[in-house]
Scaffold this motif. Structure first.
Motif, short mmCIF file in Angstrom:
data_model
loop_
_atom_site.label_atom_id
_atom_site.label_comp_id
_atom_site.label_asym_id
_atom_site.label_seq_id
_atom_site.Cartn_x
_atom_site.Cartn_y
_atom_site.Cartn_z
N VAL A 5 0.85 -1.20 0.00
CA VAL A 5 0.00 0.00 0.00
C VAL A 5 0.88 1.24 0.00
O VAL A 5 1.75 1.39 0.86
N LEU A 6 0.67 2.12 -0.97
CA LEU A 6 1.39 3.40 -1.03
C LEU A 6 0.63 4.42 -0.19
O LEU A 6 -0.58 4.61 -0.37
N MET A 7 1.32 5.07 0.73
CA MET A 7 0.68 6.03 1.62
C MET A 7 1.41 7.36 1.59
O MET A 7 2.62 7.41 1.35
N TYR A 31 -0.66 16.53 11.07
CA TYR A 31 -0.59 15.69 9.88
C TYR A 31 -1.33 14.38 10.12
O TYR A 31 -1.38 13.87 11.25
N ILE A 32 -1.88 13.83 9.02
CA ILE A 32 -2.62 12.56 9.09
C ILE A 32 -2.26 11.72 7.86
O ILE A 32 -1.59 12.19 6.95
N ILE A 33 -2.70 10.48 7.87
CA ILE A 33 -2.61 9.66 6.66
C ILE A 33 -3.60 10.22 5.65
O ILE A 33 -4.75 10.52 6.01
N ASN A 34 -3.18 10.39 4.41
CA ASN A 34 -4.11 10.82 3.37
C ASN A 34 -5.37 9.96 3.41
O ASN A 34 -5.28 8.73 3.36
N THR A 56 2.35 -4.59 3.39
CA THR A 56 3.46 -3.68 3.62
C THR A 56 3.04 -2.27 3.20
O THR A 56 2.53 -2.08 2.09
N VAL A 57 3.24 -1.30 4.09
CA VAL A 57 2.93 0.09 3.76
C VAL A 57 4.24 0.80 3.40
O VAL A 57 5.27 0.61 4.05
N VAL A 58 4.18 1.64 2.36
CA VAL A 58 5.36 2.33 1.86
C VAL A 58 5.03 3.81 1.72
O VAL A 58 3.97 4.17 1.19
N SER A 59 5.93 4.66 2.19
CA SER A 59 5.71 6.11 2.08
C SER A 59 7.02 6.80 1.77
O SER A 59 8.08 6.42 2.27
N LEU A 110 -0.40 -7.49 -5.35
CA LEU A 110 -1.32 -6.38 -5.56
C LEU A 110 -0.74 -5.11 -4.97
O LEU A 110 -0.16 -5.12 -3.87
N LEU A 111 -0.87 -4.01 -5.71
CA LEU A 111 -0.44 -2.70 -5.25
C LEU A 111 -1.69 -1.83 -5.10
O LEU A 111 -2.48 -1.71 -6.03
N LEU A 112 -1.86 -1.23 -3.92
CA LEU A 112 -3.01 -0.37 -3.64
C LEU A 112 -2.55 1.03 -3.27
O LEU A 112 -1.48 1.20 -2.66
N ALA A 113 -3.35 2.02 -3.61
CA ALA A 113 -3.06 3.41 -3.26
C ALA A 113 -4.37 4.19 -3.26
O ALA A 113 -5.39 3.71 -3.77
N GLY A 114 -4.35 5.38 -2.68
CA GLY A 114 -5.52 6.24 -2.73
C GLY A 114 -5.70 6.84 -4.12
O GLY A 114 -4.74 6.95 -4.88
#
Length: 272
Positions: A5-7, A31-34, A56-59, A110-114
């Motif tokens: 997950v892209l954050m 600040y918050i997570i988008n 796995t979260v990636v930022s 799988l890749l997920l993002a907002g």
């Protein structure tokens, strides 16, 4: 199933935006997570709980972005990766290249993002990363279902794509209504509001997050070259909207008012 997950860490949506010296002031800002990335993370956690695997979260961001990653771990993610944005600030192309390099090393199913980040609203970074990785994508997802087989035996263009045959059936929000598409995995799916209701971090989750792996890397460690880091666009200026002028009342008959309005639109507003 391995999900990434892209954050992005963004301003709290309740914060007042102030410009100081041509830049957004970060003084005393929360600040918050988008929010759209929260939908993506919640969907990743649900898919993991159903199919097994890990999340796995990636930022990519300054040191404070670690706080957002820790929140993601507290919500239930298994691991986190923080990419330092030193030298990458405001360079969407370079950030996408850095994210793509990390995703490639993780080789997720799988890749997920907002759908987009609420601070800039461009919604291009995740799509650029998918393009660099050769991933098909489905945007503005309102429902996601992962299945075995399907998609006409199509194969993802990702370098690590195997012959597992997993596909995602995505119900997506479009300008003309709902659309259902099927994409072979690995793929990128971006989350729209309404996909789910993100959970809150629990106290046990917050305690466990402190012990979960959080890796920190730099652009140099990812092996990115000068061409990867070269900006494709340049922001010339950042300006606040002009102060709204006071209204004007037109006198006379309806015909006279219409004529006066047309004259003002032509001479002052320059609309025609």
């Amino acid at each position: 199933m391995q999900v990434v997950v892209l954050m992005k860490q963004t301003f709290d949506t309740e914060e007042k935006i102030e410009l100081v010296g041509g830049a957004v002031s970060e003084h005393s800002v929360k600040y918050i997570i988008n929010p759209y990335d929260e939908y993506a993370l919640e969907e990743a956690l649900r898919l993991r709980d159903t199919h097994g695997g890990s999340v796995t979260v990636v930022s990519c961001g300054p040191e404070r972005a670690v706080e957002a990653l820790r929140t993601g771990l507290a919500m239930g993610a298994d691991e986190a990766v923080h990419i330092s944005d030193e030298g990458l600030q405001g360079n969407d192309r370079a950030i996408a290249a850095a994210l793509a390099a990390v995703v490639k090393s993780l080789q997720p199913d799988l890749l997920l993002a907002g759908l987009f980040a609420v601070d800039r609203g461009a919604g291009s970074v995740a799509l650029q990363a998918a393009e660099l990785l050769g991933l098909p994508h489905a945007s503005a997802a309102l429902k996601v279902e992962v299945r075995d087989g399907g998609a006409g035996n199509a194969k993802s263009g990702a370098a690590w794509a195997g012959s597992g045959g997993l596909t995602a059936v995505v119900e997506r929000d479009t300008e003309w209504g709902l659309e259902t598409v099927e994409v072979p995995l690995p793929a990128l799916i971006t989350a729209q509001q309404g996909l789910n209701e993100p959970r809150y971090p629990s106290l046990p989750g917050i305690m466990k997050a402190k012990r979960k792996p959080l890796k920190q890397v730099t652009a140099a460690e990812l092996g990115l070259g000068a061409d990867d880091l070269a900006p494709r666009t340049e922001r010339v200026a950042l300006l606040a909207p002009p102060v709204r002028a006071a209204g004007r009342k037109l006198a006379g008959t309806p015909g006279e008012q219409a004529a006066a309005l047309a004259d003002l639109l032509q001479r002052e507003a320059k609309l025609f």
